[in-house]
Design a protein around this motif. Structure first.
Motif, PDB file in Angstrom:
ATOM      1  N   ILE A 152       2.023   1.464   1.080  1.00  0.00           N
ATOM      2  CA  ILE A 152       2.012   0.445  -0.046  1.00  0.00           C
ATOM      3  C   ILE A 152       0.497   0.133   0.184  1.00  0.00           C
ATOM      4  N   TYR A 182      -6.903   0.484  -6.039  1.00  0.00           N
ATOM      5  CA  TYR A 182      -7.750  -0.942  -6.597  1.00  0.00           C
ATOM      6  C   TYR A 182      -8.926  -1.351  -6.073  1.00  0.00           C
ATOM      7  N   GLU A 228      -3.743  10.664 -10.210  1.00  0.00           N
ATOM      8  CA  GLU A 228      -3.574   9.851 -11.480  1.00  0.00           C
ATOM      9  C   GLU A 228      -2.720  10.522 -12.345  1.00  0.00           C
ATOM     10  N   ASN A 233       4.686  -5.250 -13.308  1.00  0.00           N
ATOM     11  CA  ASN A 233       3.601  -4.402 -13.482  1.00  0.00           C
ATOM     12  C   ASN A 233       3.688  -2.848 -12.976  1.00  0.00           C
ATOM     13  N   GLU A 253       2.381   0.063 -13.140  1.00  0.00           N
ATOM     14  CA  GLU A 253       1.241   0.814 -12.586  1.00  0.00           C
ATOM     15  C   GLU A 253       1.044   0.516 -11.196  1.00  0.00           C
ATOM     16  N   VAL A 254       0.828  -0.948 -10.844  1.00  0.00           N
ATOM     17  CA  VAL A 254       0.993  -1.242  -9.445  1.00  0.00           C
ATOM     18  C   VAL A 254       2.211  -0.635  -8.754  1.00  0.00           C
ATOM     19  N   ARG A 255       3.465  -0.809  -9.343  1.00  0.00           N
ATOM     20  CA  ARG A 255       4.435  -0.411  -8.707  1.00  0.00           C
ATOM     21  C   ARG A 255       4.414   0.910  -8.391  1.00  0.00           C
ATOM     22  N   TRP A 264       1.977   2.999  -7.957  1.00  0.00           N
ATOM     23  CA  TRP A 264       0.836   3.355  -6.800  1.00  0.00           C
ATOM     24  C   TRP A 264       1.426   2.824  -5.472  1.00  0.00           C
ATOM     25  N   ALA A 265       2.288   1.841  -5.570  1.00  0.00           N
ATOM     26  CA  ALA A 265       3.019   1.406  -4.273  1.00  0.00           C
ATOM     27  C   ALA A 265       4.182   2.410  -3.697  1.00  0.00           C
ATOM     28  N   MET A 312       4.149   5.527  -4.635  1.00  0.00           N
ATOM     29  CA  MET A 312       3.582   6.850  -4.172  1.00  0.00           C
ATOM     30  C   MET A 312       3.072   6.734  -2.607  1.00  0.00           C
TER      31      MET A 312
END
Lengths: 214, 214
Positions: free
Chosen positions: A173, A181, B139, B162, B164-166, B168-169, B171
């Protein structure tokens, strides 16, 4: 980890062990220069001459402290890991419990990565020089992290569970959020990122309905 | 993503667009050979001659379909991403809701990575050839994933947040667990890994006490 045994600097003899405070400073300066040089040119393009030039030392001085470019990379990655861990320990010292520590730690990590982008590049590239460098970095980070989760579970701050799997999930994470970011796109406020991860770690993603359905 | 515009194979003219079914097969064979060659020798050491030898085609044939080693890598990474996504879609088709889909998807991803270790290596190395290849991969994966979470949130399967943040977490979780348990150490059963992540996504980590304290 076993490779470390063969490194003179760790074993305590031969090149790498400064005998004076001045020697310590020179060695640290070379390591700092290696960080900048590997970070900007990349490991393969960077030569020892680039490192000594950036450090402002004679090329022979390099070999007083290091045996090769690869050993320098190995020590640099270890040093970067120690520095990051010390930073995270300082920044999470006031946390009341594990989950607050996760929040403070994630914020501190994102800021650290934004301020030290070479960390990511050097680490990523290390896996192609010798995968054990990269692997040791995360394993060594993970070992300490597992003990922290186990302690939190003993204190009743988190539910018991497979802390090793959890630690690799948590490192994943931070790593991906950092990449996205702190290094690539800098438009999202760290508060928003930390709040989203905090909500995931405190409450999961499931809606009340989906949680009951289980 | 913008780079894709300059690639003949994507723009639809020049080398790269087979006009016959036989051409399609030859092009696919070259791409498969590139995957094996980059995966075993690494991108930098692998030459076009190694690729054509592995594919069993004349070296001129390579240039009928590709303009350079770098373009081959770019297309290979896109192709690997499409293949993985198709695999995950098939393997999660029977999921009843988003959280079950996450469980089935993680299991399928771990197995896929264990069966296709070149995916990881080629992708990691791509970031040093051209970071946009690596970045586009995630992406493009992330865009679809965000839409899936948004849909799940609309259907009340997960709480709004959110996405988008989720993503990336999430992935990051798959990526690090794959690295640790599908590529490095294979002793942990996938069931245990999936159960641990499922518990995190359904319930978070907080003990009942820590959740109330908030």
């Amino acid at each position: 980890m076993t490779d470390a045994v063969s490194i003179p600097a760790v074993a305590g003899s031969g090149p790498g062990v400064p005998k004076t405070a001045r020697g310590e400073r020179t060695r640290a300066r070379i390591l700092k220069a290696a960080e900048e040089t590997f970070g900007s040119l990349g490991y393969h393009r960077a030569g020892i001459a680039d490192i000594t030039r950036a450090a402002g030392v004679a090329s022979g001085t390099f070999y007083t402290y290091f045996v090769s470019k690869e050993q320098t990379l190995r020590e640099l990655v270890q040093e970067m890991g120690r520095r990051l861990r010390a930073h995270l320990e300082r920044e999470t010292a006031d946390a009341q419990d594990r989950l607050e520590s996760e929040e403070m730690g994630l914020r501190a990590f994102l800021q650290y990565l934004r301020d030290n982008p070479a960390l990511y590049r050097v680490l990523q590239e290390a896996q192609f020089v010798d995968e054990s460098i990269y692997r040791s970095y995360y394993e060594s980070f993970g070992e300490r992290y597992i003990r922290m989760l186990a302690g939190a579970s003993d204190r009743g701050e988190i539910r018991p569970g497979n802390d090793e799997v959890r630690v690799w999930a948590l490192m994943g994470i931070s790593n991906f959020l950092g990449l996205r970011y702190a290094l690539w796109e800098k438009e999202m406020h760290f508060d928003e990122i930390v709040a989203t991860v905090s909500d995931l770690l405190r409450n999961g993603l499931a809606s009340a309905g989906a949680r009951e359905k289980r």
